[in-house]
Design a protein around this motif. Structure first.
Motif, PDB file in Angstrom:
ATOM      1  N   UNK A  25      -4.715  10.433   8.045  1.00 30.46           N
ATOM      2  CA  UNK A  25      -4.509  11.978   7.016  1.00 30.46           C
ATOM      3  C   UNK A  25      -4.857  10.104   5.521  1.00 30.46           C
ATOM      4  N   UNK A  26      -3.650  10.042   5.412  1.00 30.52           N
ATOM      5  CA  UNK A  26      -3.127   9.125   3.910  1.00 30.52           C
ATOM      6  C   UNK A  26      -4.458   7.744   4.474  1.00 30.52           C
ATOM      7  N   UNK A  27      -4.223   7.206   5.378  1.00 30.17           N
ATOM      8  CA  UNK A  27      -4.922   6.042   5.047  1.00 30.17           C
ATOM      9  C   UNK A  27      -6.314   6.186   4.749  1.00 30.17           C
ATOM     10  N   UNK A  28      -7.169   7.594   5.131  1.00 28.52           N
ATOM     11  CA  UNK A  28      -8.495   7.956   4.696  1.00 28.52           C
ATOM     12  C   UNK A  28      -8.496   8.527   3.726  1.00 28.52           C
ATOM     13  N   UNK A  43       5.864   2.398   2.167  1.00 29.93           N
ATOM     14  CA  UNK A  43       4.969   1.600   1.432  1.00 29.93           C
ATOM     15  C   UNK A  43       4.610   0.647   2.487  1.00 29.93           C
ATOM     16  N   UNK A  44       3.605   0.474   2.780  1.00 24.52           N
ATOM     17  CA  UNK A  44       3.585  -1.011   3.827  1.00 24.52           C
ATOM     18  C   UNK A  44       3.004  -2.120   2.989  1.00 24.52           C
ATOM     19  N   UNK A  85       0.929  -1.266  -0.374  1.00 22.24           N
ATOM     20  CA  UNK A  85      -0.300   0.131  -0.193  1.00 22.24           C
ATOM     21  C   UNK A  85       1.110   1.239  -0.195  1.00 22.24           C
ATOM     22  N   UNK A  86       0.561   1.924  -0.918  1.00 23.89           N
ATOM     23  CA  UNK A  86       1.810   3.498  -1.038  1.00 23.89           C
ATOM     24  C   UNK A  86       0.481   4.688  -0.267  1.00 23.89           C
ATOM     25  N   UNK A  87       1.743   4.832   0.997  1.00 22.68           N
ATOM     26  CA  UNK A  87       0.630   5.875   1.612  1.00 22.68           C
ATOM     27  C   UNK A  87       2.060   6.548   1.944  1.00 22.68           C
ATOM     28  N   UNK A  89      -6.595   7.473   0.642  1.00 21.15           N
ATOM     29  CA  UNK A  89      -6.424   6.482   0.139  1.00 21.15           C
ATOM     30  C   UNK A  89      -7.735   5.118   0.376  1.00 21.15           C
ATOM     31  N   UNK A  90      -8.010   5.625   1.535  1.00 19.99           N
ATOM     32  CA  UNK A  90      -9.548   4.583   1.525  1.00 19.99           C
ATOM     33  C   UNK A  90     -10.810   5.311   0.646  1.00 19.99           C
TER      34      UNK A  90
END
Length: 156
Positions: A145-148, A49-50, A43-45, A150-151
Motif C-alpha cells: 500500500x505505502x509503496x504504491x 525510512x528505507x 524513501x519515506x514509507x 509513494x509511486x
C-alpha cells in the motif's frame, strides 16, 4: 515464510526511481551553533525510512525553513520554527523535508522472530506497528500500500 529483509529489499527495488527525502542529524558547535546536517537520504514509507542498505524507524519530520516572525503565542510553535531554521543552517534547502531522530531497525532480529522498532514477527508473519496507538499489520500488505502511494504521488 517471507522474511522482513526480503520484503524490505523488494520495496527498495520498486522505489528505485521514486524521490527520496533527507536524513539529518543534529550537531552542536561552538563556532557554527546548533544545526541539522545532512547524513543521507531515504524513501519515506509511512513509519519506515528505507535506504538501499538499512531500514530506519521514523521520528521527527520537519521542513527546512526560515523561522520568520518571532511573535509566537505558543512555545511549541517557537521550538518548531527553530528546528526548521536549524535544518536550513545545516545545509538543507528551504522547503526540503528532513527526518531527524530516526533509528536503525535490526532487520536480522526481526527475521529471527524478534522485534526491532516498529517491526516484529506476529504469529509467524513479519508485521509493522503503523502507529503508536495502532496494532500490528502484515508488513507485506503495508509495504504494498505505502509503496504504491509513494509511486503514484511521484508519477502525478
Amino acid at each position: 515464510m517471507t522474511t522482513a529483509s526480503a520484503l524490505l529489499t523488494g520495496a527498495v527495488r520498486e522505489l528505485a526511481d521514486a524521490p527520496k527525502e533527507g536524513l539529518g542529524e543534529q550537531r552542536d558547535s561552538r563556532w557554527r551553533g546548533r544545526r541539522i546536517v545532512r547524513v543521507g537520504e531515504a524513501w519515506h514509507v509511512g513509519v519506515l525510512l528505507l535506504t538501499p542498505t538499512h531500514a530506519l524507524a521514523t521520528a521527527e519530520v520537519l521542513r527546512a525553513a526560515d523561522p520568520g516572525r518571532r511573535g509566537y503565542t505558543a512555545e511549541s510553535a517557537r521550538e518548531r520554527a527553530e528546528r526548521r531554521a536549524e535544518a536550513l543552517r545545516g545545509g538543507f534547502d528551504a522547503g526540503e523535508v528532513v527526518h531527524v531522530g530516526w533509528s536503525v531497525i535490526d532487520v536480522d532480529a526481526v527475521d529471527a522472530g524478534g522485534s526491532s522498532g516498529p517491526l516484529a514477527v506476529v504469529d509467524g508473519v513479519p508485521s509493522v506497528r503503523w502507529s503508536t496507538a495502532g496494532g500490528f499489520m502484515p508488513l507485506e500488505a503495508y509495504l504494498r500500500e505505502r509503496v504504491s502511494l509513494l509511486l503514484d504521488s511521484a508519477a502525478g
